[in-house]
Scaffold this active site. Structure first.
Site, PDB file in Angstrom:
ATOM      1  N   HIS A   1       0.839  -1.205   0.000  1.00  0.00           N
ATOM      2  CA  HIS A   1       0.000   0.000   0.000  1.00  0.00           C
ATOM      3  C   HIS A   1       0.875   1.258   0.000  1.00  0.00           C
ATOM      4  CE1 HIS A   1      -3.747   2.235   1.305  1.00  0.00           C
ATOM      5  NE2 HIS A   1      -2.801   3.086   1.658  1.00  0.00           N
ATOM      6  N   GLU A   2       1.819   1.321   0.941  1.00  0.00           N
ATOM      7  CA  GLU A   2       2.668   2.521   1.037  1.00  0.00           C
ATOM      8  C   GLU A   2       3.600   2.629  -0.176  1.00  0.00           C
ATOM      9  OE1 GLU A   2       1.902   4.809   3.035  1.00  0.00           O
ATOM     10  OE2 GLU A   2       0.543   3.564   4.216  1.00  0.00           O
TER      11      GLU A   2
ATOM     12  N   HIS B   1       1.775   4.422  -2.896  1.00  0.00           N
ATOM     13  CA  HIS B   1       1.786   5.885  -2.721  1.00  0.00           C
ATOM     14  C   HIS B   1       3.153   6.448  -3.111  1.00  0.00           C
ATOM     15  CE1 HIS B   1      -2.039   6.321  -0.729  1.00  0.00           C
ATOM     16  NE2 HIS B   1      -1.707   5.633   0.352  1.00  0.00           N
TER      17      HIS B   1
ATOM     18  N   ASP C   1      -7.632   7.616   2.372  1.00  0.00           N
ATOM     19  CA  ASP C   1      -7.154   7.992   1.030  1.00  0.00           C
ATOM     20  C   ASP C   1      -8.333   8.323   0.124  1.00  0.00           C
ATOM     21  OD1 ASP C   1      -4.552   7.439   1.757  1.00  0.00           O
ATOM     22  OD2 ASP C   1      -4.638   5.366   1.046  1.00  0.00           O
TER      23      ASP C   1
HETATM   24 ZN    ZN Z   1      -2.866   5.130   2.017  1.00  0.00          ZN
END
Ligand code: ZN
Length: 318
Positions: A133-134, A137, A210
């Site tokens: 997930h990170e 980003h 988000d």
């Molecule tokens: Zn996030």
């Protein structure tokens, strides 16, 4: 204000965050003649504010306040004071007489994200999801020109309940945002969810903030900034909300038909951003894998480490 003679030689200074609810009597001519609005400090201002608050704090030689000022765009005076205080607490906890650059880096994350909670136990599976997930980003922050670069990417849970975080380095003092910058921010927000989908073919609840951020930005583009063709140059968001008075007495001033157009526009922006962001992450899949893999091992990467992993992974592809 009554009771002061014209020649009494007294200057009255007052400050408020709520200009909107001041008694009109105070605002009458002859009461407060000069009104100075104080915004967030620019880079020079931040450096000087940092010097004021650093006065009684011994700094080690590796601390460069000018550099700290450059990396804290958008910080208020109070945020800067808080940053130095947090750094001083970190140094004091380890019985060091001076606060160093590493203390400031950790304090920067604490002030920006809300502190890391290393004691919170997360399962290997959660850590793996958070890592992808990170990384999603982070890759978008790195690739898109109007956002980033990445300052830190981490899968250490934060005090605010997030499983990890990706912090960009704010390197510009901007008066306003361009349309493409807002679109890039929306794309970055969606990057976490996209990475989860690509990797696990599954969705988690971890992307709720988000999605909220992306929706709010797209909504502002349509309703506030006149950045949508079909919605036109109209402000649909009502009175500019101020401080705590947010959404107070807010009423809708348009009909069902317009509401449907606005919803469609907002949705269109988010979907368009989703598609573009997904394409970028797909073309940088080796970097996604490499960054997520290193995050699982090392839990936290700084700018230099992240960029090196990204470069090596993408060079290896060719
Ligand atoms: Zn996030």
């Amino acid at each position: 204000m009554d009771g002061f003679g014209v020649n009494s030689g007294i200057i009255v200074l007052a400050a408020t965050n709520r200009v909107d609810i001041l008694d009109p009597a105070i605002m009458r001519p002859g009461r407060f003649d000069r009104k100075i609005s104080v915004g967030r400090p620019d880079v020079k201002g931040r450096e000087e504010i940092l010097r004021v608050h650093a006065r009684n704090k011994p700094l080690s030689d590796d601390v460069d306040l000018a550099r700290v000022a450059q990396t804290t765009a958008g910080f208020s005076g109070a945020d800067l004071e808080n940053l130095l205080n947090e750094a001083a607490i970190l140094a004091a906890k380890e019985n060091r007489p001076c606060l160093n650059n590493a203390d400031l880096e950790r304090a920067f994350i604490k002030v920006g994200i809300g502190g890391e909670k290393k004691s919170k136990i997360i399962s290997e599976k959660e850590k793996k999801i958070a890592a992808y997930h990170e990384a999603g980003h982070a890759i978008l922050f790195h690739v898109l020109p109007d956002v980033g670069p990445v300052h830190t990417v981490s899968v250490i849970p934060t005090g605010t309940g997030a499983a990890g975080y990706t912090m960009p380095l704010p390197d510009r003092d901007e008066m306003f945002l361009t349309r493409s910058a807002i679109l890039h921010e929306i794309m970055v927000s969606l990057g976490g969810r996209i990475a989860e989908e690509l990797t696990f073919d599954e969705m988690t609840t971890g992307a709720s903030q988000d999605i909220k951020d992306a929706t709010e930005r797209a909504r502002s583009m349509v309703m506030k900034y006149g950045m949508s063709q079909s919605a036109g140059l109209i402000n649909y968001s009502g009175e500019e909300e101020v401080f705590i008075g947010r959404d107070y007495g807010h009423t809708r001033e348009y009909g069902e038909e317009t509401a449907a157009i606005l919803d469609r526009e907002v949705r269109g922006i988010v979907e368009d951003c989703y598609r573009k962001a997904r394409e970028i992450i797909e073309t940088h899949r080796p970097a996604l894998e490499a960054v997520a893999g290193q995050l699982i091992l090392r839990e936290k990467l700084n700018q230099q480490e992240f960029e090196q992993i990204f470069q090596e992974a993408m060079n290896g592809k060719e």
